[in-house]
Write a protein that holds these residues in place. Structure first.
Motif, mmCIF file in Angstrom:
data_model
loop_
_atom_site.group_PDB
_atom_site.id
_atom_site.type_symbol
_atom_site.label_atom_id
_atom_site.label_comp_id
_atom_site.label_asym_id
_atom_site.label_seq_id
_atom_site.Cartn_x
_atom_site.Cartn_y
_atom_site.Cartn_z
ATOM 1 N N ILE A 1 0.869 -1.009 -0.037
ATOM 2 C CA ILE A 1 -0.205 0.027 -0.187
ATOM 3 C C ILE A 1 0.857 0.985 0.386
ATOM 4 O O ILE A 1 0.428 1.557 -0.116
ATOM 5 N N ALA A 2 2.130 1.030 1.199
ATOM 6 C CA ALA A 2 2.839 1.863 0.691
ATOM 7 C C ALA A 2 3.522 2.789 -0.322
ATOM 8 O O ALA A 2 3.577 3.705 -1.254
ATOM 9 N N ARG A 3 3.930 1.839 -1.525
ATOM 10 C CA ARG A 3 4.469 1.385 -2.808
ATOM 11 C C ARG A 3 3.315 2.532 -3.446
ATOM 12 O O ARG A 3 3.460 3.274 -4.155
ATOM 13 N N ALA A 4 1.983 1.905 -3.785
ATOM 14 C CA ALA A 4 1.385 1.823 -4.245
ATOM 15 C C ALA A 4 0.755 3.579 -3.869
ATOM 16 O O ALA A 4 0.752 4.836 -5.166
ATOM 17 N N LEU A 5 0.815 4.660 -2.553
ATOM 18 C CA LEU A 5 0.972 5.737 -2.298
ATOM 19 C C LEU A 5 1.801 6.273 -2.518
ATOM 20 O O LEU A 5 2.449 7.963 -2.722
ATOM 21 N N MET A 6 3.072 5.780 -3.146
ATOM 22 C CA MET A 6 4.376 7.322 -3.208
ATOM 23 C C MET A 6 3.975 6.879 -4.745
ATOM 24 O O MET A 6 4.558 8.211 -5.152
ATOM 25 N N GLN A 7 3.280 6.565 -5.597
ATOM 26 C CA GLN A 7 2.334 6.965 -6.740
ATOM 27 C C GLN A 7 1.880 8.224 -6.836
ATOM 28 O O GLN A 7 1.833 8.841 -7.989
ATOM 29 N N ASP A 8 1.505 8.334 -5.812
ATOM 30 C CA ASP A 8 0.251 9.313 -5.783
ATOM 31 C C ASP A 8 -0.547 9.337 -6.381
ATOM 32 O O ASP A 8 -0.735 10.319 -7.390
ATOM 33 N N PRO A 9 -1.259 9.195 -6.576
ATOM 34 C CA PRO A 9 -2.668 7.739 -8.125
ATOM 35 C C PRO A 9 -3.074 8.637 -7.391
ATOM 36 O O PRO A 9 -3.952 9.199 -5.709
ATOM 37 N N GLN A 10 -4.393 8.793 -8.740
ATOM 38 C CA GLN A 10 -5.856 9.181 -8.188
ATOM 39 C C GLN A 10 -6.720 8.511 -7.680
ATOM 40 O O GLN A 10 -7.825 7.936 -7.609
ATOM 41 N N ILE A 11 -6.396 7.030 -8.107
ATOM 42 C CA ILE A 11 -7.479 5.519 -7.840
ATOM 43 C C ILE A 11 -6.253 5.045 -7.841
ATOM 44 O O ILE A 11 -5.447 4.266 -7.705
ATOM 45 N N ILE A 12 -6.999 3.359 -6.551
ATOM 46 C CA ILE A 12 -6.308 2.756 -5.956
ATOM 47 C C ILE A 12 -6.648 1.759 -6.511
ATOM 48 O O ILE A 12 -8.052 1.156 -5.713
ATOM 49 N N LEU A 13 -6.511 0.932 -7.340
ATOM 50 C CA LEU A 13 -6.732 -0.772 -7.578
ATOM 51 C C LEU A 13 -6.613 -1.559 -6.563
ATOM 52 O O LEU A 13 -4.878 -1.659 -6.509
ATOM 53 N N ALA A 14 -7.172 -2.669 -6.223
ATOM 54 C CA ALA A 14 -7.178 -3.681 -4.529
ATOM 55 C C ALA A 14 -7.752 -5.249 -4.910
ATOM 56 O O ALA A 14 -8.720 -5.278 -4.772
ATOM 57 N N ASP A 15 -6.954 -5.595 -5.755
ATOM 58 C CA ASP A 15 -7.303 -6.868 -5.937
ATOM 59 C C ASP A 15 -6.700 -8.584 -4.948
ATOM 60 O O ASP A 15 -5.973 -8.601 -4.903
ATOM 61 N N GLU A 16 -8.039 -8.431 -4.360
ATOM 62 C CA GLU A 16 -8.374 -9.170 -3.035
ATOM 63 C C GLU A 16 -6.729 -8.980 -2.347
ATOM 64 O O GLU A 16 -6.513 -9.787 -1.798
#
Length: 274
Positions: A156-171
């Protein structure tokens, strides 16, 4: 419309894995997608992120059809649309903070990536994000030394490092025990509320969908068969989504998370979360 999904279809040979899926989202929301294995949930998320190409249809985000993007524009979209996987997808022998910094790869040069060079500001930001998720003390450890719940928080931290507008979480909690599942879902809900980011999560448990989501979409055999609020997700509706008869029991899909004092629960009840 913030996100508009229009007749999105994916065909594998004779199999329509995703069949004319359409819905719209007007503002950032926490959306759960539920359904049995093979319903098309993972394929659908992978099409949004452009890890899989759609056979037909369109996905517009802020008016731009992301299914038509190529090259640098496609990579830019994948930075704006971060993906979290069930199996974490970390580099096991790499330290935690370096795994988080991989969230910046799409905007770094090949030279910097090859030599593992990161700006000091990015390193500080990565540690700040880890601290926000309660695992800053794990930063120097190898990812493989962490528990499953801790590894998912690193993802999740890696995803936030992208500063995304959408977070997709697959299971995101499918391989976690109930306590770690709650910690991960609390983190995703808090990120949605505090950052105003849209989260779309494939979930395999009805209790989790009801507790954390603003909206629930049910898929069956590639099609949407339910789209409503958590309160509308009755046992009867669940039977239809899962293609089950009257012997269907929700306990079979329960995470057995019974704590009702999570940040997400408090927020939904109108209690200020610190």
């Amino acid at each position: 419309m913030l996100l508009s999904v229009e007749n999105v279809t994916k065909v594998f040979g004779a199999n329509r894995a995703v069949d004319r899926v359409s819905f719209g989202v007007e503002r950032p929301a926490f959306i759960g997608i539920i359904g049995r294995s093979g319903a098309g949930k993972s394929t659908f998320l992978r099409m949004i992120n452009r890890l899989t190409d759609a056979t037909d249809g369109a996905i517009h985000f802020r008016g731009r059809n992301v299914l038509g993007l190529k090259g640098a524009e496609k990579r830019s979209w994948q930075s704006d649309c971060a993906m979290i996987f069930q199996q974490f997808n970390l580099v096991p022998r790499m330290d935690v903070v370096s795994n988080v910094l991989h969230g910046t790869l799409n905007r770094r040069s090949a030279f910097a990536t090859f030599f593992n060079l990161y700006p000091t500001a990015d390193i500080h930001r990565a540690i700040d994000i880890l601290d926000r998720l309660g695992i800053a003390e794990q930063a120097p450890k190898r990812a493989e030394a962490l528990s499953g719940g801790q590894q998912q928080r690193v993802a999740i931290a890696r995803a936030l490092m992208q500063d995304p507008q959408i977070i997709l979480a697959d299971e995101p909690i499918a391989s976690l025990d109930p306590m770690n599942a709650q910690v991960v879902m609390d983190a995703l809900r808090r990120i949605h509320e505090e950052d105003g980011r849209m989260v779309i999560a494939n979930l395999h448990t009805l209790d989790t969908a009801r507790r954390y989501c603003d909206r629930v979409i049910g898929m069956r055999e590639g099609r949407i068969v339910f789209d409503g609020t958590p309160d509308q997700l009755t046992t009867g509706v669940a039977r239809d989504i899962y293609g089950a008869d009257e012997t269907f029991s929700e306990t079979a899909t329960s995470t057995a998370i019974h704590h009702l004092d999570s940040p997400a629960e408090k927020s939904r009840a109108g209690v200020k979360v610190h």
